[in-house]
Enzyme design. Structure first.
Site, mmCIF file in Angstrom:
data_model
loop_
_atom_site.group_PDB
_atom_site.id
_atom_site.type_symbol
_atom_site.label_atom_id
_atom_site.label_comp_id
_atom_site.label_asym_id
_atom_site.label_seq_id
_atom_site.Cartn_x
_atom_site.Cartn_y
_atom_site.Cartn_z
ATOM 1 N N TYR A 52 -111.596 -42.586 117.994
ATOM 2 C CA TYR A 52 -110.887 -41.690 117.065
ATOM 3 C C TYR A 52 -110.532 -40.381 117.778
ATOM 4 C CZ TYR A 52 -110.733 -38.589 112.848
ATOM 5 O OH TYR A 52 -110.413 -37.677 111.869
ATOM 6 N N HIS A 54 -118.044 -39.603 104.909
ATOM 7 C CA HIS A 54 -118.741 -38.561 105.669
ATOM 8 C C HIS A 54 -120.028 -38.179 104.938
ATOM 9 C CE1 HIS A 54 -114.554 -38.000 107.209
ATOM 10 N NE2 HIS A 54 -115.220 -37.913 108.346
ATOM 11 N N SER A 64 -109.125 -33.097 114.761
ATOM 12 C CA SER A 64 -110.518 -33.066 114.308
ATOM 13 C C SER A 64 -111.391 -32.385 115.353
ATOM 14 C CB SER A 64 -111.011 -34.490 114.083
ATOM 15 O OG SER A 64 -112.418 -34.500 113.957
ATOM 16 N N SER A 65 -112.507 -31.825 114.901
ATOM 17 C CA SER A 65 -113.442 -31.158 115.831
ATOM 18 C C SER A 65 -114.084 -32.147 116.804
ATOM 19 C CB SER A 65 -114.532 -30.426 115.051
ATOM 20 O OG SER A 65 -115.241 -31.327 114.237
ATOM 21 N N CYS A 66 -113.969 -33.453 116.524
ATOM 22 C CA CYS A 66 -114.591 -34.437 117.428
ATOM 23 C C CYS A 66 -113.801 -34.604 118.728
ATOM 24 C CB CYS A 66 -114.777 -35.772 116.737
ATOM 25 S SG CYS A 66 -113.224 -36.587 116.423
ATOM 26 N N LYS A 111 -106.955 -38.546 118.475
ATOM 27 C CA LYS A 111 -106.659 -37.183 118.015
ATOM 28 C C LYS A 111 -106.235 -36.281 119.180
ATOM 29 C CE LYS A 111 -107.254 -37.571 113.631
ATOM 30 N NZ LYS A 111 -106.119 -37.308 112.731
HETATM 31 N N1 LIG Z 1 -112.257 -35.548 106.065
HETATM 32 C C1 LIG Z 1 -112.722 -34.852 107.101
HETATM 33 O O1 LIG Z 1 -113.907 -34.461 107.133
HETATM 34 C C2 LIG Z 1 -111.815 -34.519 108.233
HETATM 35 C C3 LIG Z 1 -110.488 -34.919 108.278
HETATM 36 N N2 LIG Z 1 -109.711 -34.585 109.358
HETATM 37 C C4 LIG Z 1 -108.317 -35.002 109.462
HETATM 38 O O2 LIG Z 1 -107.594 -34.532 108.335
HETATM 39 C C5 LIG Z 1 -106.538 -35.454 108.020
HETATM 40 C C6 LIG Z 1 -106.641 -35.864 106.567
HETATM 41 O O3 LIG Z 1 -107.910 -36.466 106.350
HETATM 42 P P1 LIG Z 1 -108.441 -36.793 104.871
HETATM 43 O O4 LIG Z 1 -107.519 -36.226 103.874
HETATM 44 O O5 LIG Z 1 -109.873 -36.428 104.856
HETATM 45 O O6 LIG Z 1 -108.356 -38.377 104.877
HETATM 46 P P2 LIG Z 1 -108.083 -39.345 103.636
HETATM 47 O O7 LIG Z 1 -108.640 -40.665 104.015
HETATM 48 O O8 LIG Z 1 -108.569 -38.695 102.399
HETATM 49 O O9 LIG Z 1 -106.512 -39.398 103.579
HETATM 50 C C7 LIG Z 1 -105.748 -40.024 104.545
HETATM 51 C C8 LIG Z 1 -104.476 -40.507 103.904
HETATM 52 O O10 LIG Z 1 -103.696 -41.188 104.894
HETATM 53 C C9 LIG Z 1 -103.162 -42.366 104.310
HETATM 54 N N3 LIG Z 1 -102.922 -43.384 105.323
HETATM 55 C C10 LIG Z 1 -103.817 -43.922 106.172
HETATM 56 N N4 LIG Z 1 -103.226 -44.863 106.926
HETATM 57 C C11 LIG Z 1 -101.920 -44.904 106.547
HETATM 58 C C12 LIG Z 1 -100.816 -45.681 106.951
HETATM 59 N N5 LIG Z 1 -100.920 -46.609 107.909
HETATM 60 N N6 LIG Z 1 -99.633 -45.472 106.326
HETATM 61 C C13 LIG Z 1 -99.524 -44.553 105.353
HETATM 62 N N7 LIG Z 1 -100.528 -43.784 104.929
HETATM 63 C C14 LIG Z 1 -101.723 -43.969 105.523
HETATM 64 C C15 LIG Z 1 -104.243 -42.824 103.370
HETATM 65 O O11 LIG Z 1 -103.739 -43.714 102.433
HETATM 66 P P3 LIG Z 1 -104.641 -44.978 101.973
HETATM 67 O O12 LIG Z 1 -105.892 -44.379 101.442
HETATM 68 O O13 LIG Z 1 -103.784 -45.688 100.994
HETATM 69 O O14 LIG Z 1 -104.875 -45.763 103.258
HETATM 70 C C16 LIG Z 1 -104.698 -41.511 102.770
HETATM 71 O O15 LIG Z 1 -103.922 -41.147 101.663
HETATM 72 C C17 LIG Z 1 -106.685 -36.615 108.995
HETATM 73 O O16 LIG Z 1 -105.845 -36.418 110.101
HETATM 74 C C18 LIG Z 1 -108.132 -36.499 109.459
HETATM 75 O O17 LIG Z 1 -108.311 -37.070 110.725
HETATM 76 C C19 LIG Z 1 -110.221 -33.840 110.396
HETATM 77 C C20 LIG Z 1 -111.511 -33.415 110.400
HETATM 78 C C21 LIG Z 1 -112.420 -33.714 109.319
HETATM 79 C C1 LIG Z 2 -115.417 -35.290 110.628
HETATM 80 C C2 LIG Z 2 -116.126 -36.098 111.657
HETATM 81 O O1 LIG Z 2 -116.876 -37.136 111.022
HETATM 82 C C3 LIG Z 2 -117.577 -38.067 111.858
HETATM 83 O O2 LIG Z 2 -118.514 -37.443 112.642
HETATM 84 P P1 LIG Z 2 -119.854 -36.841 112.082
HETATM 85 O O3 LIG Z 2 -119.738 -35.371 111.980
HETATM 86 O O4 LIG Z 2 -120.985 -37.341 112.890
HETATM 87 O O5 LIG Z 2 -119.823 -37.427 110.601
HETATM 88 P P2 LIG Z 2 -120.683 -37.788 109.358
HETATM 89 O O6 LIG Z 2 -120.286 -36.872 108.291
HETATM 90 O O7 LIG Z 2 -120.539 -39.244 109.083
HETATM 91 O O8 LIG Z 2 -122.233 -37.568 109.781
HETATM 92 C C4 LIG Z 2 -122.749 -36.298 110.056
HETATM 93 C C5 LIG Z 2 -124.243 -36.383 110.246
HETATM 94 O O9 LIG Z 2 -124.851 -36.653 108.978
HETATM 95 C C6 LIG Z 2 -125.784 -37.711 109.106
HETATM 96 N N1 LIG Z 2 -125.966 -38.376 107.821
HETATM 97 C C7 LIG Z 2 -127.108 -38.356 107.070
HETATM 98 N N2 LIG Z 2 -126.983 -39.120 105.994
HETATM 99 C C8 LIG Z 2 -125.703 -39.616 106.030
HETATM 100 C C9 LIG Z 2 -124.981 -40.456 105.166
HETATM 101 O O10 LIG Z 2 -125.483 -40.941 104.141
HETATM 102 N N3 LIG Z 2 -123.694 -40.730 105.499
HETATM 103 C C10 LIG Z 2 -123.113 -40.223 106.644
HETATM 104 N N4 LIG Z 2 -121.814 -40.526 106.889
HETATM 105 N N5 LIG Z 2 -123.809 -39.435 107.497
HETATM 106 C C11 LIG Z 2 -125.073 -39.131 107.186
HETATM 107 C C12 LIG Z 2 -125.205 -38.564 110.201
HETATM 108 O O11 LIG Z 2 -126.181 -39.444 110.748
HETATM 109 C C13 LIG Z 2 -124.721 -37.505 111.178
HETATM 110 O O12 LIG Z 2 -125.802 -37.025 111.945
HETATM 111 C C14 LIG Z 2 -116.619 -38.771 112.734
HETATM 112 O O13 LIG Z 2 -115.860 -39.592 111.972
HETATM 113 C C15 LIG Z 2 -115.765 -37.796 113.512
HETATM 114 O O14 LIG Z 2 -114.751 -38.483 114.129
HETATM 115 C C16 LIG Z 2 -115.213 -36.674 112.677
HETATM 116 O O15 LIG Z 2 -114.129 -36.183 112.886
#
Ligand SMILES: NC(=O)C1=CN([C@@H]2O[C@H](COP(=O)(O)OP(=O)(O)OC[C@H]3O[C@@H](n4cnc5c(N)ncnc54)[C@H](OP(=O)(O)O)[C@@H]3O)[C@@H](O)[C@H]2O)C=CC1
Ligand SMILES: C[C@H]1O[C@H](OP(=O)(O)OP(=O)(O)OC[C@H]2O[C@@H](n3cnc4c(=O)[nH]c(N)nc43)[C@H](O)[C@@H]2O)[C@@H](O)[C@@H](O)C1=O
Length: 324
Positions: free
Chosen positions: A137, A180, A108-110, A141
């Site tokens: 987190y 998010h 992740s970018s974080c 990562k």
């Molecule tokens: N979404 C985003 O904005 C971003 C995502 N990423 C990374 O991309 C990847 C995919 O994320 P994303 O698709 O959004 O996440 P999701 O939450 O949509 O998917 C994650 C999946 O992992 C499964 N999972 C979690 N814990 C377990 C476990 N203990 N055993 C088996 N399966 C498990 C979940 O199943 P279940 O729901 O049943 O728990 C789910 O199907 C991750 O590594 C995330 O960190 C990186 C940057 C941004």
């Molecule tokens: C993908 C990334 O996601 C997370 O980091 P983040 O970028 O800060 O994520 P976010 O999407 O939750 O928020 C982005 C911005 O948006 C604002 N914001 C406004 N209104 C809402 C709102 O209603 N919900 C949320 N969630 N945010 C809101 C919020 O306050 C913040 O300023 C980490 O999990 C990190 O670990 C990671 O990997």
């Protein structure tokens, strides 16, 4: 070739699965292995060991993780560090133990410091203090990257890491608190527009900048990186700086994002900010030069991506969305 996709029911995993299924339909000799969370808990070492030894995949794609937005990260830090470390250790180590030569994991970018110069190149890793709202987190990562690098250096494996920016699209989590920002705003503005409400509140100051990549682009980028010949991957990375940023190279303020979501969902009232909620990092913009040099760039524009995600949201219906 047998490919195990960990997390195939998640937003990213399901998008990768769709692409691989299309390859199978086009005649590629791939066997796609999947297990639901209920069938295989990836935090359980014994279960992962048994699965890997039995299934013996050739390639592993690690898209399973404990994932959430700023509030979920901030309020459940133990879950985010423990579950993600366990998943990475189990999947990466047991893949190696079962003879898996090729693996791709998603970070992740974080991972980058909170006050780093923008856009953030790969070598900004470990140069400063992390953003406190998601430090646990991010540490997990970073450990994932270092696990892959360490197994490559000690055991000669070919384990690669991609670092996505903030993602969105079909299959996203639209939970009001844990999601998010983009899915949260789609749901909130949709609900307000339907109810004829005049005001929608967004968290924080609205001033942080974020970069958003559609999940179909992310899935494409993941397979692009996985498919790169080893000499090309190695020539563009270093053994101890091996991850590759994935993004669009463009960011937007949260307030402008909210205005765009309002327009797509038909909300024409007032948008107000809630400074009692955290902003998190003020800017997170990926330097995507490394990936562009290798020949990949994003295709889906933000406005189009939000529109198609909203269409998916409408077609899916709120009752089918995730409950946590
Ligand atoms: N979404 C985003 O904005 C971003 C995502 N990423 C990374 O991309 C990847 C995919 O994320 P994303 O698709 O959004 O996440 P999701 O939450 O949509 O998917 C994650 C999946 O992992 C499964 N999972 C979690 N814990 C377990 C476990 N203990 N055993 C088996 N399966 C498990 C979940 O199943 P279940 O729901 O049943 O728990 C789910 O199907 C991750 O590594 C995330 O960190 C990186 C940057 C941004
Ligand atoms: C993908 C990334 O996601 C997370 O980091 P983040 O970028 O800060 O994520 P976010 O999407 O939750 O928020 C982005 C911005 O948006 C604002 N914001 C406004 N209104 C809402 C709102 O209603 N919900 C949320 N969630 N945010 C809101 C919020 O306050 C913040 O300023 C980490 O999990 C990190 O670990 C990671 O990997």
């Amino acid at each position: 070739m047998k490919i195990y996709i960990a997390g195939h029911r998640g937003m990213v995993g399901s998008a990768i699965l769709r692409l691989l299924q299309a390859r199978v339909a086009a005649g590629e000799a791939l066997t796609l292995l999947t297990r639901t969370h209920a069938e295989l808990d990836l935090t359980n070492q014994a279960e992962v060991q048994a699965f890997m030894q039995d299934a013996r995949p050739d390639v592993v794609i690690l898209a399973a993780a404990k994932v959430g937005g700023i509030h979920a990260n901030n309020s459940s830090p133990a879950d985010f560090i423990y579950k993600n470390l366990m998943i990475e250790c189990n999947v990466i180590h047991q893949a190696h133990a079962a003879g898996v030569g090729r693996l791709l994991q998603l970070g992740s970018s974080c991972i980058y410091p909170r006050a780093v110069a923008q856009p953030m190149p790969e070598d900004a890793l470990l140069t400063g203090v992390l953003e406190p709202t998601n430090e646990p987190y991010a540490i997990a990562k970073i450990a994932g990257i270092k696990l892959c690098e360490s197994y490559n250096r000690q055991h000669g494996t070919d384990y690669r890491s991609v670092m996505p920016t903030n993602l969105y699209g079909p299959g996203d989590n639209f939970h009001p608190q844990n999601s998010h920002v983009l899915p949260a705003l789609i749901r909130r503005f949709h609900t307000a527009a339907r109810a004829g409400e005049k005001v929608v509140t967004i968290w924080g100051s609205g001033q942080p900048r974020r970069e958003f990549l559609h999940v179909d682009d992310m899935a494409e980028a993941s397979l692009f990186v996985l498919d790169l010949p080893k000499d090309v991957y190695d020539a563009n990375t270093q053994p101890m700086l091996s991850h590759i940023n994935v993004g669009t190279g463009r960011d937007i303020t949260i307030l402008d994002l909210a205005r765009t979501v309002a327009a797509v969902t038909g909300f024409d009232g007032q948008i107000v900010t809630d400074p009692s909620k955290p902003d998190g990092t003020m800017q997170k913009l990926m330097d995507v030069t490394r990936l562009a040099r290798m020949g990949w760039q994003a295709r889906i524009g933000l406005r189009d991506g939000i529109q198609s995600t909203y269409d998916w949201f409408l077609a899916t219906g709120p009752d089918a969305l995730r409950a946590s």
